[in-house]
Design a protein around this motif. Structure first.
Motif, PDB file in Angstrom:
ATOM      1  N   ALA A 247      13.788  26.909 -60.196  1.00 52.05           N
ATOM      2  CA  ALA A 247      12.817  26.882 -59.093  1.00 52.05           C
ATOM      3  C   ALA A 247      13.076  25.696 -58.167  1.00 52.05           C
ATOM      4  N   VAL A 248      13.046  25.966 -56.864  1.00 56.64           N
ATOM      5  CA  VAL A 248      13.223  24.928 -55.843  1.00 56.64           C
ATOM      6  C   VAL A 248      11.966  24.904 -54.989  1.00 56.64           C
ATOM      7  N   VAL A 249      11.561  23.717 -54.606  1.00 54.91           N
ATOM      8  CA  VAL A 249      10.347  23.538 -53.823  1.00 54.91           C
ATOM      9  C   VAL A 249      10.407  24.362 -52.536  1.00 54.91           C
ATOM     10  N   PRO A 250       9.350  25.149 -52.246  1.00 55.05           N
ATOM     11  CA  PRO A 250       9.313  25.905 -50.994  1.00 55.05           C
ATOM     12  C   PRO A 250       9.072  24.967 -49.804  1.00 55.05           C
ATOM     13  N   ALA A 251       9.449  25.422 -48.635  1.00 49.98           N
ATOM     14  CA  ALA A 251       9.397  24.591 -47.436  1.00 49.98           C
ATOM     15  C   ALA A 251       8.006  24.031 -47.140  1.00 49.98           C
ATOM     16  N   ASP A 252       6.955  24.846 -47.286  1.00 44.98           N
ATOM     17  CA  ASP A 252       5.619  24.350 -46.958  1.00 44.98           C
ATOM     18  C   ASP A 252       5.186  23.235 -47.907  1.00 44.98           C
ATOM     19  N   VAL A 253       5.549  23.349 -49.163  1.00 44.40           N
ATOM     20  CA  VAL A 253       5.218  22.307 -50.137  1.00 44.40           C
ATOM     21  C   VAL A 253       6.072  21.067 -49.856  1.00 44.40           C
ATOM     22  N   ALA A 254       7.343  21.280 -49.500  1.00 48.71           N
ATOM     23  CA  ALA A 254       8.236  20.163 -49.163  1.00 48.71           C
ATOM     24  C   ALA A 254       7.697  19.372 -47.976  1.00 48.71           C
ATOM     25  N   VAL A 255       7.219  20.069 -46.954  1.00 45.22           N
ATOM     26  CA  VAL A 255       6.675  19.398 -45.770  1.00 45.22           C
ATOM     27  C   VAL A 255       5.485  18.522 -46.166  1.00 45.22           C
ATOM     28  N   THR A 256       4.597  19.056 -46.971  1.00 47.46           N
ATOM     29  CA  THR A 256       3.416  18.292 -47.390  1.00 47.46           C
ATOM     30  C   THR A 256       3.798  17.097 -48.251  1.00 47.46           C
ATOM     31  N   LEU A 257       4.698  17.305 -49.206  1.00 43.09           N
ATOM     32  CA  LEU A 257       5.134  16.189 -50.053  1.00 43.09           C
ATOM     33  C   LEU A 257       5.791  15.100 -49.208  1.00 43.09           C
ATOM     34  N   ASP A 258       6.664  15.500 -48.282  1.00 44.43           N
ATOM     35  CA  ASP A 258       7.318  14.526 -47.411  1.00 44.43           C
ATOM     36  C   ASP A 258       6.301  13.778 -46.542  1.00 44.43           C
ATOM     37  N   GLU A 259       5.304  14.509 -46.072  1.00 52.94           N
ATOM     38  CA  GLU A 259       4.264  13.883 -45.247  1.00 52.94           C
ATOM     39  C   GLU A 259       3.547  12.788 -46.032  1.00 52.94           C
ATOM     40  N   PHE A 260       3.183  13.081 -47.258  1.00 50.27           N
ATOM     41  CA  PHE A 260       2.474  12.090 -48.068  1.00 50.27           C
ATOM     42  C   PHE A 260       3.412  10.998 -48.590  1.00 50.27           C
ATOM     43  N   ALA A 261       4.694  11.291 -48.691  1.00 46.79           N
ATOM     44  CA  ALA A 261       5.681  10.284 -49.089  1.00 46.79           C
ATOM     45  C   ALA A 261       6.042   9.382 -47.905  1.00 46.79           C
ATOM     46  N   GLN A 262       5.634   9.792 -46.710  1.00 50.69           N
ATOM     47  CA  GLN A 262       5.855   9.065 -45.458  1.00 50.69           C
ATOM     48  C   GLN A 262       7.329   8.951 -45.084  1.00 50.69           C
ATOM     49  N   GLU A 263       8.116   9.929 -45.521  1.00 49.25           N
ATOM     50  CA  GLU A 263       9.531   9.992 -45.165  1.00 49.25           C
ATOM     51  C   GLU A 263      10.019  11.402 -45.504  1.00 49.25           C
ATOM     52  N   PRO A 264      10.874  11.983 -44.660  1.00 52.95           N
ATOM     53  CA  PRO A 264      11.337  13.353 -44.905  1.00 52.95           C
ATOM     54  C   PRO A 264      12.426  13.429 -45.982  1.00 52.95           C
ATOM     55  N   LEU A 265      12.085  13.068 -47.193  1.00 52.49           N
ATOM     56  CA  LEU A 265      13.057  13.027 -48.287  1.00 52.49           C
ATOM     57  C   LEU A 265      13.580  14.418 -48.642  1.00 52.49           C
ATOM     58  N   ILE A 266      12.676  15.352 -48.865  1.00 58.65           N
ATOM     59  CA  ILE A 266      13.063  16.701 -49.284  1.00 58.65           C
ATOM     60  C   ILE A 266      13.681  17.466 -48.120  1.00 58.65           C
ATOM     61  N   LEU A 267      13.058  17.389 -46.966  1.00 56.19           N
ATOM     62  CA  LEU A 267      13.580  18.118 -45.810  1.00 56.19           C
ATOM     63  C   LEU A 267      14.959  17.611 -45.410  1.00 56.19           C
ATOM     64  N   THR A 268      15.221  16.328 -45.603  1.00 53.73           N
ATOM     65  CA  THR A 268      16.554  15.785 -45.334  1.00 53.73           C
ATOM     66  C   THR A 268      17.570  16.399 -46.287  1.00 53.73           C
ATOM     67  N   ALA A 269      17.218  16.489 -47.560  1.00 53.82           N
ATOM     68  CA  ALA A 269      18.121  17.105 -48.543  1.00 53.82           C
ATOM     69  C   ALA A 269      18.354  18.579 -48.221  1.00 53.82           C
ATOM     70  N   MET A 270      17.308  19.271 -47.793  1.00 54.91           N
ATOM     71  CA  MET A 270      17.450  20.674 -47.433  1.00 54.91           C
ATOM     72  C   MET A 270      18.351  20.833 -46.208  1.00 54.91           C
ATOM     73  N   ALA A 271      18.164  19.975 -45.216  1.00 55.04           N
ATOM     74  CA  ALA A 271      18.999  20.020 -44.010  1.00 55.04           C
ATOM     75  C   ALA A 271      20.458  19.751 -44.374  1.00 55.04           C
ATOM     76  N   GLN A 272      20.691  18.742 -45.211  1.00 50.12           N
ATOM     77  CA  GLN A 272      22.061  18.429 -45.631  1.00 50.12           C
ATOM     78  C   GLN A 272      22.698  19.592 -46.379  1.00 50.12           C
ATOM     79  N   ALA A 273      21.905  20.300 -47.157  1.00 51.64           N
ATOM     80  CA  ALA A 273      22.420  21.453 -47.902  1.00 51.64           C
ATOM     81  C   ALA A 273      22.961  22.519 -46.955  1.00 51.64           C
TER      82      ALA A 273
END
Length: 148
Positions: free
Chosen positions: A45-71
């Motif tokens: 299982a991989v985190v879905p985009a909507d959950v990734a956006v929320t997690l990144d928002e609360f982490a205050q940095e686009p950690l997951i979305l950056t990894a997804m973009a790099q992929a």
């Protein structure tokens, strides 16, 4: 190349930045067990985009979305760089560069990068590029005599 491990590492980093898996579960639509699967290399299982956006928002940095973009072969850049502070972002460039080098030295202790270390190095370098771009954006007008 399997990019799932880097997304799982980024998911784990975002959850840790939020504080804990329990804290993260309070801000997303999925529960603790699902979040655990998203960061576990033993689960497909991989985190879905909507959950990734929320997690990144609360982490205050686009950690997951950056990894997804790099992929997918892309790099994230901020749309709005905002007002620069007195350091014009150079303090962040120095901190990110230092952290990147520290992680590289640790990773190369055995003389080579493994897949996980390379993924983390890519994440570090992408973050460094982002803050360097922001600092460049803040300093370029001053260098051209357009701002003070």
């Amino acid at each position: 190349m399997n990019t799932v491990p880097s997304i799982k590492t980024a998911t784990q980093a975002a959850i840790n930045r939020i504080g804990s898996i329990d804290a993260a579960a309070t801000v997303v639509r999925v529960g603790r067990s699902q979040l655990s699967e998203y960061q576990s290399r033993n689960s497909p299982a991989v985190v879905p985009a909507d959950v990734a956006v929320t997690l990144d928002e609360f982490a205050q940095e686009p950690l997951i979305l950056t990894a997804m973009a790099q992929a997918e072969g892309y790099m994230l850049m901020p749309v709005h760089l905002g007002e620069s502070n007195g350091h014009h972002g150079m303090d962040q460039v120095a901190a990110k560069a230092s952290a990147t080098m520290t992680h590289a030295i640790e990773a190369l202790a055995d003389g080579k990068y493994d897949q996980m270390e390379a993924a983390l190095a890519c994440r570090d370098l992408t973050s460094l590029i982002r803050v360097a771009h922001s600092a460049l954006h803040a300093l370029r007008p001053i260098a051209k005599g357009e701002a003070g």
